[in-house]
Design an enzyme around this catalytic site. Sequence first.
Site, PDB file in Angstrom:
ATOM      1  N   SER A 107       0.667  -1.321   0.035  1.00  0.00           N
ATOM      2  CA  SER A 107       0.209  -0.056   0.022  1.00  0.00           C
ATOM      3  C   SER A 107       0.776   1.277  -0.021  1.00  0.00           C
ATOM      4  O   SER A 107       0.270   2.248  -0.210  1.00  0.00           O
ATOM      5  CB  SER A 107      -0.868  -0.118   1.166  1.00  0.00           C
ATOM      6  OG  SER A 107      -1.977  -0.945   1.041  1.00  0.00           O
ATOM      7  N   LYS A 110       0.035   3.433  -2.730  1.00  0.00           N
ATOM      8  CA  LYS A 110      -1.128   4.656  -2.514  1.00  0.00           C
ATOM      9  C   LYS A 110      -0.387   6.022  -2.669  1.00  0.00           C
ATOM     10  O   LYS A 110      -1.332   6.996  -2.899  1.00  0.00           O
ATOM     11  CB  LYS A 110      -1.741   4.489  -1.480  1.00  0.00           C
ATOM     12  CG  LYS A 110      -2.702   3.198  -1.573  1.00  0.00           C
ATOM     13  CD  LYS A 110      -3.479   2.654  -0.123  1.00  0.00           C
ATOM     14  CE  LYS A 110      -4.542   1.736  -0.440  1.00  0.00           C
ATOM     15  NZ  LYS A 110      -3.952   0.410  -0.270  1.00  0.00           N
ATOM     16  N   SER A 165      -5.961   2.901   4.824  1.00  0.00           N
ATOM     17  CA  SER A 165      -5.513   1.944   3.556  1.00  0.00           C
ATOM     18  C   SER A 165      -6.565   1.306   2.939  1.00  0.00           C
ATOM     19  O   SER A 165      -6.352   0.205   2.289  1.00  0.00           O
ATOM     20  CB  SER A 165      -4.253   1.086   4.044  1.00  0.00           C
ATOM     21  OG  SER A 165      -3.421   0.851   2.982  1.00  0.00           O
TER      22      SER A 165
END
Length: 417
Positions: A107, A110, A165
């Site tokens: 993640s 991101k 997340s």
Amino acid sequence: MALDMLLSRNAGVLAVIAATGLTLTSIPAAAHAEHVAVSRRAADPGAEAAGGPAADRLADRTGREVAGAGAPALPTGVSARAWTVTDVRTGDVLAARNAHQRLAPASTLKTLFAVTVLPKFRAGAVHKVTPQDLTGIGPGSSLVGIQEGRSYRVADLWRGVFLRSGNDAVRVLAAMNGGWSATAREMQARARQLGARDTSVKSPDGYDSPGQVSSAYDLSVFGRAGLANADFARYCATTTARFPSRGSPSFEIQNTNRMLSGASGMRRYPGIVGVKNGYTSNAGNTLIAAAERGGRTLLVTVLNPQSGASNAVYQEAASLLDWGFRAAGKARPVGSLQAAAAPGGRAAPSADGARSGAGHRSATGRPVAAEVSREPGRWSETALWAVAGGFAVALAVGAVFGWRMYVRGRRTSGDGS
């Protein structure tokens, strides 16, 4: 005979002048070529990482840790497969290990999603979620709890991305941005624009996908670019917030970055700014973390610690930040992110029920293009052209003088001398 000797002597002088003039005329061309090469490296900083001329020293993949001369000893026990320590303002990399090794990012990718998409939508804009928006979420994904048929403000969706997340929040924002595949392509283009050449985007939320990779270097580029945006800086520093729910007005969500929240056996790191943590079975634990101390902001990226210790990714990031603050101003950089940051400004205070740390200045990056003409001990390109111009004039004068002597010699020879 005397005239022949004079002409011969003048010819020798003219040859020397010509050779000198031609040689010096080539110097500014070489300086210009060097200037262009440096400028190209600044405009496309990933070229060196990709194996171009003067390959980036951070491209070492032997596992060797590198730190600049004058730095204190690096911390022991850092087991991450790759990591970097970077000064956010300058982009200088103070130390690194396997900076360009291509690994699954989880993640932390991101951050690139946010750098790409966040500027496009107003925080107060409202979107009603459709079933198609949530199609394709991978099994086992982290979720914030987006509900079909409910309307959300863009600010709520971004808090779902940064704090929880939430892959469901990423799906909705990507749908607003033109779709999943279009967003992945746009993220790929944005990575290249930032000079990040190790990244291949397949799934914008960072979910494990075949061929999806990034590197400690690239993720540091994304984190630094994100911190240059005041909204990004505010979201990634938010510890807790209220999130809308159908059954009740809202519920509290907490940031999963334990260096920021101080949860699960970790203390909140002094001066922590954010940025983003991640985990997948393929990537292991990953983290981009920034902290401010004494007016200096440092950023570390830590990928896949191998020690197996609880909270290893956070503890190793903390030890690298501690080292970085000791080394800042002492260690010669081992490289540079060479990534352009957005215009600076102070992050807006948190609102809408979000609780975060103190406001942070957005990071501002200086231009990295080397100014060859101003480096100590080097002539400027302008000066070199001036010198070459002078010799070119001397060459022309010498040629005229030589021609006149030659004509005089021919006339004298024709008169029977």
